[in-house]
Design a protein around this motif. Structure first.
Motif, PDB file in Angstrom:
ATOM      1  N   LYS A 192      -0.827   1.901   8.379  1.00 34.54           N
ATOM      2  CA  LYS A 192      -0.473   0.976   9.459  1.00 34.54           C
ATOM      3  C   LYS A 192      -0.583   1.717  10.791  1.00 34.54           C
ATOM      4  O   LYS A 192      -0.024   2.795  10.960  1.00 34.54           O
ATOM      5  CB  LYS A 192       0.957   0.460   9.284  1.00 34.54           C
ATOM      6  CG  LYS A 192       1.242  -0.189   7.928  1.00 34.54           C
ATOM      7  CD  LYS A 192       0.472  -1.478   7.736  1.00 34.54           C
ATOM      8  CE  LYS A 192       0.966  -2.238   6.500  1.00 34.54           C
ATOM      9  NZ  LYS A 192       0.801  -1.486   5.241  1.00 34.54           N
ATOM     10  N   ASN A 247       1.440  -6.270  -4.237  1.00 33.61           N
ATOM     11  CA  ASN A 247       2.195  -6.308  -2.979  1.00 33.61           C
ATOM     12  C   ASN A 247       2.787  -4.946  -2.646  1.00 33.61           C
ATOM     13  O   ASN A 247       2.828  -4.537  -1.479  1.00 33.61           O
ATOM     14  CB  ASN A 247       3.302  -7.360  -3.057  1.00 33.61           C
ATOM     15  CG  ASN A 247       2.756  -8.776  -3.008  1.00 33.61           C
ATOM     16  OD1 ASN A 247       1.629  -9.003  -2.554  1.00 33.61           O
ATOM     17  ND2 ASN A 247       3.534  -9.735  -3.476  1.00 33.61           N
ATOM     18  N   LEU A 260       1.815  -2.402   0.753  1.00 38.16           N
ATOM     19  CA  LEU A 260       2.780  -1.803   1.675  1.00 38.16           C
ATOM     20  C   LEU A 260       2.452  -0.347   1.985  1.00 38.16           C
ATOM     21  O   LEU A 260       2.908   0.200   2.991  1.00 38.16           O
ATOM     22  CB  LEU A 260       4.196  -1.901   1.094  1.00 38.16           C
ATOM     23  CG  LEU A 260       4.803  -3.303   1.012  1.00 38.16           C
ATOM     24  CD1 LEU A 260       6.140  -3.254   0.283  1.00 38.16           C
ATOM     25  CD2 LEU A 260       4.974  -3.897   2.409  1.00 38.16           C
TER      26      LEU A 260
END
Length: 216
Positions: free
Chosen positions: A121, A113, A117
């Motif tokens: 993006k 996880n 991140l």
């Protein structure tokens, strides 16, 4: 000028890394040697987590094939990896059964996880694609390093050989994802971003709690 003590610690630990880990995997931080002892105590938990890691590796490759079905080399390269990872899942299940242990519940993977991140993006499709492949490469590289620790540190000779096999397999997978990235993107772009991933993963490893019931 203020110097971050965390950076000093990272540099210190980097200097202590074995040369083979630096050269083969590129990882910036080694696994704490105490992890093997904790894992040996929690064998049922570590095998359960290992099984789910193999299952997720297979399904992640399937997802990549589905998303990038237009990339023939990727499809050709990952199809056998799906079979191999699922075979690994079955091997770990067999080991659990042989020892009279049960496959426990899947746990939250804090390591993966944290890696997710770091994925790009809002960037270009190429950047997104690259980070998908490098995420897989990073997971395989750290898994390989963990399996190496288990193969060298477990007191159970059979389990040492068991994890030696997995170590060799994961090393090949790690390089495959890097090679696939360089097949579709500029080598300089891949290497630059990979260096960023390695630095970020080192910070993740430094900050994570040492647990013997997790592969990562």
């Amino acid at each position: 000028m203020h110097t971050n003590p965390g950076i000093i610690s990272l540099i210190s630990l980097h200097m202590e890394l074995s040369q083979d880990t630096k050269n083969i995997l590129g990882l910036q931080l080694p696994t704490d040697p105490r992890w093997v002892n904790l894992a040996e105590i929690s064998l049922e938990a570590i095998l359960t987590d290992h099984a789910y890691c193999e299952q997720k590796a297979a399904t992640s490759c399937i997802s990549l094939i589905q998303r990038y079905s237009d990339k023939a080399q990727l499809v050709k390269s990952l199809a056998p990896i799906v079979t191999e990872e699922w075979g690994h899942f079955r091997l770990v299940l067999q080991e659990l059964e042989k020892r009279g242990l049960k496959l426990g519940r899947q746990r939250k993977d804090e390591y993966v996880n944290a890696l997710l991140l770091f994925q790009a993006k809002g960037g270009s499709p190429d950047e997104f694609f690259l980070d998908k492949l490098l995420t897989m490469a990073m997971i395989e590289a750290r898994s390989c390093e963990r399996f190496k620790r288990l193969s060298e540190g477990l007191n159970d000779a059979y389990m040492s050989k068991f994890y030696r096999r997995f170590m060799e397999s994961e090393a090949g997978h790690y390089t495959l994802f890097i090679e696939l990235a360089e097949t579709y993107l500029q080598k300089e772009q891949v290497r630059k971003r990979w260096a960023e991933w390695l630095a970020h993963e080192a910070v993740i490893m430094q900050e994570m709690e040492l647990r013997g019931d997790r592969i990562h």
